[in-house]
Motif scaffolding. Structure first.
Motif, PDB file in Angstrom:
ATOM      1  N   ASN A 118       0.827  -1.209   0.000  1.00 20.48           N
ATOM      2  CA  ASN A 118       0.000   0.000   0.000  1.00 20.48           C
ATOM      3  C   ASN A 118       0.859   1.255   0.000  1.00 20.48           C
ATOM      4  OD1 ASN A 118      -2.375  -1.426  -0.039  1.00 20.48           O
ATOM      5  ND2 ASN A 118      -2.713  -1.317   2.173  1.00 20.48           N
ATOM      6  N   LYS A 119       2.004   1.211   0.699  1.00 15.48           N
ATOM      7  CA  LYS A 119       2.910   2.343   0.700  1.00 15.48           C
ATOM      8  C   LYS A 119       3.529   2.551  -0.677  1.00 15.48           C
ATOM      9  CE  LYS A 119       5.450   5.693   2.318  1.00 15.48           C
ATOM     10  NZ  LYS A 119       4.838   7.013   2.624  1.00 15.48           N
ATOM     11  N   SER A 139       2.118   1.776  -3.445  1.00 21.01           N
ATOM     12  CA  SER A 139       1.054   2.363  -4.270  1.00 21.01           C
ATOM     13  C   SER A 139       0.971   3.865  -4.064  1.00 21.01           C
ATOM     14  CB  SER A 139      -0.293   1.710  -3.937  1.00 21.01           C
ATOM     15  OG  SER A 139      -0.322   0.364  -4.349  1.00 21.01           O
ATOM     16  N   GLU A 140       1.122   4.314  -2.827  1.00 22.48           N
ATOM     17  CA  GLU A 140       1.101   5.748  -2.553  1.00 22.48           C
ATOM     18  C   GLU A 140       2.235   6.469  -3.274  1.00 22.48           C
ATOM     19  OE1 GLU A 140       1.209   6.395   1.623  1.00 22.48           O
ATOM     20  OE2 GLU A 140      -0.628   5.261   2.040  1.00 22.48           O
ATOM     21  N   LEU A 141       3.413   5.861  -3.239  1.00 15.62           N
ATOM     22  CA  LEU A 141       4.561   6.479  -3.906  1.00 15.62           C
ATOM     23  C   LEU A 141       4.357   6.522  -5.418  1.00 15.62           C
ATOM     24  CD1 LEU A 141       7.470   4.818  -1.870  1.00 15.62           C
ATOM     25  CD2 LEU A 141       6.456   7.095  -1.551  1.00 15.62           C
ATOM     26  N   GLU A 180       1.473   6.740  -6.922  1.00 14.48           N
ATOM     27  CA  GLU A 180       0.476   7.789  -7.177  1.00 14.48           C
ATOM     28  C   GLU A 180       1.131   9.171  -7.165  1.00 14.48           C
ATOM     29  OE1 GLU A 180      -2.713   7.594  -7.889  1.00 14.48           O
ATOM     30  OE2 GLU A 180      -3.265   5.519  -7.453  1.00 14.48           O
ATOM     31  N   GLN A 181       2.076   9.369  -6.264  1.00 14.40           N
ATOM     32  CA  GLN A 181       2.785  10.643  -6.218  1.00 14.40           C
ATOM     33  C   GLN A 181       3.598  10.887  -7.480  1.00 14.40           C
ATOM     34  OE1 GLN A 181       5.039  11.090  -2.559  1.00 14.40           O
ATOM     35  NE2 GLN A 181       3.356  10.237  -1.337  1.00 14.40           N
ATOM     36  N   GLY A 205      -1.617   3.476  -8.518  1.00 17.97           N
ATOM     37  CA  GLY A 205      -0.978   2.533  -7.619  1.00 17.97           C
ATOM     38  C   GLY A 205      -1.457   1.120  -7.772  1.00 17.97           C
TER      39      GLY A 205
END
Length: 312
Positions: free
Chosen positions: A4-5, A7-9, A11-12, A17
């Motif tokens: 999940n982390k 995926s966040e990166l 998305e940034q 993600g």
């Protein structure tokens, strides 16, 4: 690290993600407000184009773009290219011309080996790049206003040449399926380095396709049917959902029972003429299928204003 982390990166960085399993409809269209168009690949010379135009008019369906000279534009003489450009311009079809010689045509044979194939169709050395660029200028001078490239480095170089005023800007440049774009990250790269449209690999799932569209704005190509030697995907019934997810997109057709050797310079005009008739028939069926299942999706009319038609 937790997924999940990651995926966040992603998305940034502008990349979804996860693949988009909710299959959102694309909010993008072509400049005319339409969602999809028809591309016919492998239009190998004036006789094949003449047959395509005749069949298109007979069935009263639009054809917006031609991917032509798959065997390499070098193998057609100036008169053939001029005749082709003239016919396409008169029928208001964009031509994406393919330069040659290309990878595998020079003395390097790694490309034809089972392992070497995985390295793609990148050009070998500056001498090979020089030949391809020369062929692009030749076809531009004859009247073509669209080209297809495989090598990402060459695509980036052409974009730089355009910014320097050393290559024409009034052209469409399509990135080939052989470049192997298969994700949103690849789509972003294709758009960033100058592709006006690109062809992802042909066996992507709908969630994967939706993720690519979320990250990109340029038109995307979708294979309705591919060569057996390339996987032989038959996605005729996927056309309505593909148009909804991928818009703006081009539907394209290859011969189902065949291989890329169909585009050998030794294939006869009669073979190519037969393929043109079949491809137009398939295109008609797909258009009807989209109308029945996604009636809100619009097909561009023949000769859409934003097409890069040949100039004679």
């Amino acid at each position: 690290m937790q997924l999940n982390k990651v995926s966040e990166l992603m998305e940034q960085a502008g990349i979804p993600g996860r693949d988009l399993y909710d299959l959102p409809s694309s909010e993008l269209t072509f400049p005319d407000g339409c969602h999809y168009r028809i591309e016919i690949s492998g239009v190998e010379g004036p006789k094949a184009l003449e047959a395509l135009i005749k069949e298109r008019r007979k069935r009263n369906i639009p054809v917006h773009r031609l991917v032509s000279f798959c065997q390499g534009g070098t193998l057609f003489d100036d008169a053939e290219l001029k005749d082709f450009a003239q016919m396409a311009a008169e029928d208001k079809m964009e031509v994406i011309a393919i330069p040659g010689p290309r990878a595998g045509w020079d003395i390097g044979r790694q490309y034809i080996s089972s392992e070497g194939l995985r390295c793609g169709m990148n050009l070998r050395g500056s001498d090979e790049i020089r030949k391809v660029i020369a062929d692009l200028f030749r076809m531009y001078d004859i009247g073509m206003r669209g080209f297809m490239l495989v090598d990402l480095g060459v695509l980036a170089m052409v974009k730089k040449m355009q910014s320097q005023g050393n290559f024409p800007k009034d052209v469409a440049i399509k990135l080939s399926v052989w470049a192997g774009m298969a994700s949103a990250a690849g789509g972003i790269l294709a758009e960033k380095i100058g592709a006006s449209s690109f062809n992802p690999i042909s066996d992507l799932t709908f969630p994967q396709m939706a993720a690519i569209r979320k990250a990109t704005t340029i038109p995307i190509d979708f294979y309705i049917w591919t060569f057996n030697s390339y996987g032989g995907e038959n996605r005729i019934y996927d056309a309505p959902e593909a148009a909804r997810i991928y818009a703006p997109c081009y539907f394209k057709f290859e011969p189902a029972d065949g291989s890329s050797t169909t585009y050998s310079p030794f294939a006869s005009d009669a073979e190519h003429i037969g393929l043109m008739i079949k491809k137009i028939k398939w295109a008609e069926w797909v258009i009807t299928h989209v109308k029945e299942n996604e009636p809100g999706l619009k097909l561009s009319e023949q000769g859409a204003a934003d097409l890069f038609l040949p100039k004679i």
